[in-house]
Design a protein around this motif. Structure first.
Motif, PDB file in Angstrom:
ATOM      1  N   MET A   1       0.851  -1.189   0.000  1.00 56.02           N
ATOM      2  CA  MET A   1       0.000   0.000   0.000  1.00 56.02           C
ATOM      3  C   MET A   1       0.895   1.250   0.000  1.00 56.02           C
ATOM      4  O   MET A   1       1.823   1.348   0.798  1.00 56.02           O
ATOM      5  CB  MET A   1      -0.925  -0.007   1.226  1.00 56.02           C
ATOM      6  CG  MET A   1      -1.927   1.140   1.253  1.00 56.02           C
ATOM      7  SD  MET A   1      -3.072   1.078   2.677  1.00 56.02           S
ATOM      8  CE  MET A   1      -4.143  -0.294   2.212  1.00 56.02           C
ATOM      9  N   SER A   2       0.596   2.194  -0.882  1.00 55.96           N
ATOM     10  CA  SER A   2       1.413   3.394  -1.001  1.00 55.96           C
ATOM     11  C   SER A   2       1.277   4.284   0.230  1.00 55.96           C
ATOM     12  O   SER A   2       0.332   4.137   1.024  1.00 55.96           O
ATOM     13  CB  SER A   2       0.999   4.185  -2.245  1.00 55.96           C
ATOM     14  OG  SER A   2      -0.311   4.702  -2.095  1.00 55.96           O
ATOM     15  N   LYS A   3       2.199   5.230   0.372  1.00 58.28           N
ATOM     16  CA  LYS A   3       2.155   6.148   1.519  1.00 58.28           C
ATOM     17  C   LYS A   3       0.890   6.995   1.489  1.00 58.28           C
ATOM     18  O   LYS A   3       0.313   7.300   2.543  1.00 58.28           O
ATOM     19  CB  LYS A   3       3.397   7.043   1.500  1.00 58.28           C
ATOM     20  CG  LYS A   3       4.702   6.302   1.789  1.00 58.28           C
ATOM     21  CD  LYS A   3       5.878   7.255   1.797  1.00 58.28           C
ATOM     22  CE  LYS A   3       7.179   6.526   2.099  1.00 58.28           C
ATOM     23  NZ  LYS A   3       8.348   7.443   2.095  1.00 58.28           N
ATOM     24  N   LYS A   4       0.465   7.397   0.283  1.00 59.79           N
ATOM     25  CA  LYS A   4      -0.749   8.206   0.169  1.00 59.79           C
ATOM     26  C   LYS A   4      -1.963   7.424   0.667  1.00 59.79           C
ATOM     27  O   LYS A   4      -2.793   7.958   1.423  1.00 59.79           O
ATOM     28  CB  LYS A   4      -0.971   8.621  -1.280  1.00 59.79           C
ATOM     29  CG  LYS A   4      -2.277   9.367  -1.515  1.00 59.79           C
ATOM     30  CD  LYS A   4      -2.537   9.623  -2.993  1.00 59.79           C
ATOM     31  CE  LYS A   4      -3.914  10.243  -3.193  1.00 59.79           C
ATOM     32  NZ  LYS A   4      -4.234  10.438  -4.644  1.00 59.79           N
ATOM     33  N   ARG A   5      -2.057   6.151   0.271  1.00 57.43           N
ATOM     34  CA  ARG A   5      -3.195   5.338   0.693  1.00 57.43           C
ATOM     35  C   ARG A   5      -3.172   5.096   2.196  1.00 57.43           C
ATOM     36  O   ARG A   5      -4.211   5.122   2.866  1.00 57.43           O
ATOM     37  CB  ARG A   5      -3.204   4.024  -0.076  1.00 57.43           C
ATOM     38  CG  ARG A   5      -3.471   4.205  -1.576  1.00 57.43           C
ATOM     39  CD  ARG A   5      -3.294   2.904  -2.335  1.00 57.43           C
ATOM     40  NE  ARG A   5      -4.305   1.924  -1.981  1.00 57.43           N
ATOM     41  CZ  ARG A   5      -4.296   0.667  -2.418  1.00 57.43           C
ATOM     42  NH1 ARG A   5      -3.302   0.259  -3.210  1.00 57.43           N
ATOM     43  NH2 ARG A   5      -5.256  -0.168  -2.067  1.00 57.43           N
ATOM     44  N   ILE A   6      -1.987   4.870   2.745  1.00 59.34           N
ATOM     45  CA  ILE A   6      -1.870   4.661   4.195  1.00 59.34           C
ATOM     46  C   ILE A   6      -2.284   5.925   4.938  1.00 59.34           C
ATOM     47  O   ILE A   6      -3.009   5.876   5.943  1.00 59.34           O
ATOM     48  CB  ILE A   6      -0.427   4.268   4.562  1.00 59.34           C
ATOM     49  CG1 ILE A   6      -0.109   2.877   3.988  1.00 59.34           C
ATOM     50  CG2 ILE A   6      -0.239   4.279   6.080  1.00 59.34           C
ATOM     51  CD1 ILE A   6       1.339   2.460   4.181  1.00 59.34           C
ATOM     52  N   ALA A   7      -1.853   7.083   4.421  1.00 64.25           N
ATOM     53  CA  ALA A   7      -2.198   8.351   5.065  1.00 64.25           C
ATOM     54  C   ALA A   7      -3.705   8.585   5.024  1.00 64.25           C
ATOM     55  O   ALA A   7      -4.312   9.010   6.015  1.00 64.25           O
ATOM     56  CB  ALA A   7      -1.464   9.502   4.372  1.00 64.25           C
ATOM     57  N   CYS A   8      -4.338   8.287   3.882  1.00 70.37           N
ATOM     58  CA  CYS A   8      -5.792   8.471   3.761  1.00 70.37           C
ATOM     59  C   CYS A   8      -6.548   7.470   4.623  1.00 70.37           C
ATOM     60  O   CYS A   8      -7.596   7.793   5.192  1.00 70.37           O
ATOM     61  CB  CYS A   8      -6.215   8.348   2.296  1.00 70.37           C
ATOM     62  SG  CYS A   8      -5.738   9.763   1.271  1.00 70.37           S
ATOM     63  N   LEU A   9      -6.014   6.259   4.730  1.00 70.90           N
ATOM     64  CA  LEU A   9      -6.625   5.251   5.601  1.00 70.90           C
ATOM     65  C   LEU A   9      -6.655   5.754   7.041  1.00 70.90           C
ATOM     66  O   LEU A   9      -7.697   5.710   7.716  1.00 70.90           O
ATOM     67  CB  LEU A   9      -5.839   3.941   5.505  1.00 70.90           C
ATOM     68  CG  LEU A   9      -6.256   2.814   6.463  1.00 70.90           C
ATOM     69  CD1 LEU A   9      -7.673   2.354   6.150  1.00 70.90           C
ATOM     70  CD2 LEU A   9      -5.274   1.650   6.371  1.00 70.90           C
ATOM     71  N   ALA A  10      -5.509   6.262   7.494  1.00 74.34           N
ATOM     72  CA  ALA A  10      -5.424   6.750   8.866  1.00 74.34           C
ATOM     73  C   ALA A  10      -6.282   7.999   9.064  1.00 74.34           C
ATOM     74  O   ALA A  10      -6.977   8.134  10.076  1.00 74.34           O
ATOM     75  CB  ALA A  10      -3.965   7.052   9.213  1.00 74.34           C
TER      76      ALA A  10
END
Length: 465
Positions: A1-10
């Motif tokens: 999972m990309s950093k952008k997706r992880i950030a949006c998940l959080a």
């Protein structure tokens, strides 16, 4: 999972938790705050492409039920409603039109009628889109069918990739087969979804009523689109299109086949019955489901087609999006929004031009964040309908302004449909992103002019105060 997706998940999880913890303001319950928090989490996840959109939306409905924010029947109410079944039936009709070759045959027949110069072929692409638009609500299917034809016309006329002529023909094709969708209720899935998000008693706009309400916008859109394409993209050379190419493509289709005749009869019958819905008192959804049944029973579509060619991801996504309206009404959020926005926006009602321009501007800004045209349309419809009702503006007007304003493709990520059209029309070779941005700006200007021209018409019809 990309950093952008992880950030949006959080970020989505944090936003949901925050709404669970923040004390509700006057006019909202704790359950309403929790419902909004889960909705906001879902929007953030979709913006960040954390999970597939349809999976996020279905999970959101399930979360409302599991956390006892909504009863199951309310959370999933859209799946038993007329809008959902009208959408599904219309989608199956579109699959039949594409599979049988009928839509391709109609488009080629129209192209052969018009002059073979640039202006003639622009008019041909716009006209064929206008004719086919009410027959198939899937703009993606229409774009996929006509993209290669638009590229073929451009190549035959000798236009280099990303030249004025090539870009102009793409604009004509994209406008006719996608941006003309709002002219008809059956022109796009977004229209059905927008009506499905309407409050009880306002969702029953018929096919004829839709055309009637949208008439001034439609006329402006058709006329000014042609003028804009010719003025902005007409090439200096006077090349002609070799119609033998279209004749060869038509010949390759062969004589009209059994499946095409059946599909044509079903589509024609649906249009007539949709137009006469109020006269004969037969629901449009029932007509669409009957049409779907006929196409399967006559084996125009087989089980494999029904399983694989119907976009079930989109079906579930749209059903879930429509259910947002049920959540907002059940929890009283619509009343809160109306009470909050009315004092702020009521002064604009006496200045409808300012209201329309401001509305369009806000939708455009939202489209830089929300990539889904469907989600944007429904969210703005649901959010602003309570205000509209409080000041005498028809929910249809609110929804229509949102609907026609979401077509933005300044940047590639803003409109997946543009990416589909661009890919099928020569794998992205017909125009540059700078030319696409110019076309997007042109559409917004024309559409907004159409909305402003519509204001006296809507006032005359009693849709606005």
């Amino acid at each position: 999972m990309s950093k952008k997706r992880i950030a949006c998940l959080a970020l989505g999880v944090i936003a949901a938790i925050a709404f669970f913890l923040i004390p509700p303001p006057a006019g909202l319950t704790a359950e309403a705050m929790q419902g909004i928090g889960i909705l906001l989490c879902g929007i953030i996840w979709m913006v960040g492409a954390v999970f597939p959109d349809f999976a996020v939306m279905i999970a959101m409905l399930a979360a409302w039920v599991v956390l006892k924010i909504l009863p199951f029947a309310t959370a999933f109410s859209a799946f038993s409603g007329t809008s959902f079944w009208l959408l599904l039936g219309a989608m199956v009709i579109g699959v039949a039109g594409s599979k049988s070759g009928l839509l391709m045959r109609i488009a080629l027949a129209v192209l052969r009628v018009f002059p073979s110069n640039f202006q003639g072929q622009v008019l041909a692409l716009l006209t064929s889109g206008l004719i086919i638009s009410p027959l198939v609500p899937s703009t993606a299917a229409k774009a996929a069918i006509m993209g290669p034809i638009a590229k073929q016309i451009s190549d035959t006329m000798g236009y280099e990739n990303q030249s004025r002529g090539s870009a102009g023909l793409f604009y004509a094709y994209f406008t006719g087969f996608t941006c003309f969708g709002p002219i008809f209720l059956s022109g796009s899935f977004i229209a059905y979804s927008m009506l499905g998000a309407m409050p009880e008693g306002f969702e029953g706009v018929t096919w004829i009523q839709w055309v009637y309400y949208a008439l001034p916008w439609s006329i402006v859109m058709i006329v000014l689109s042609y003028i804009a394409i010719v003025l902005l993209f007409k090439p200096k050379g006077g090349t002609q299109f070799d119609k033998a190419t279209i004749a060869d493509m038509s010949k390759a289709l062969g004589p009209i086949k059994r499946d095409e005749w059946i599909t044509l009869a079903v589509m024609g019958g649906c249009l007539v019955l949709w137009m006469l819905e109020r006269t004969i008192d037969v629901s449009s959804a029932a007509v669409a489901v009957l049409a779907m049944t006929i196409l399967v029973a006559t084996k125009v579509l087989d089980k494999a087609d029904f399983d694989k060619k119907v976009n079930w991801n989109l079906v579930f996504f749209i059903g879930a999006v429509i259910s947002i309206g049920s959540m907002i009404k059940y929890l009283g959020i619509d009343v809160f929004i109306g009470d909050t926005l009315t004092p702020l926006m009521a002064p604009l009602v006496s200045r409808p031009i300012v209201f329309v321009l401001g509305f369009v501007a806000v939708v455009l800004l939202a489209r830089f964040v929300i990539a889904s045209t469907l989600t944007t349309t429904v969210l703005f419809t649901v959010a602003l309908v309570p205000f509209g009702l409080s000041v005498g503006i028809s929910p249809w007007v609110i929804g229509f302004i949102a609907y026609v304003s979401v077509h933005v493709w300044f940047l590639r990520y803003q409109m997946p449909l543009y990416l589909t059209a661009n890919a099928t029309a020569g794998n992205g070779e017909m125009l540059s992103q700078r030319q696409a941005a110019l076309q997007s700006a042109s559409y917004i200007v024309i559409s907004t002019i159409g909305l402003l021209v519509s204001l006296p018409w809507w006032k005359f019809l009693g849709l606005m105060p």
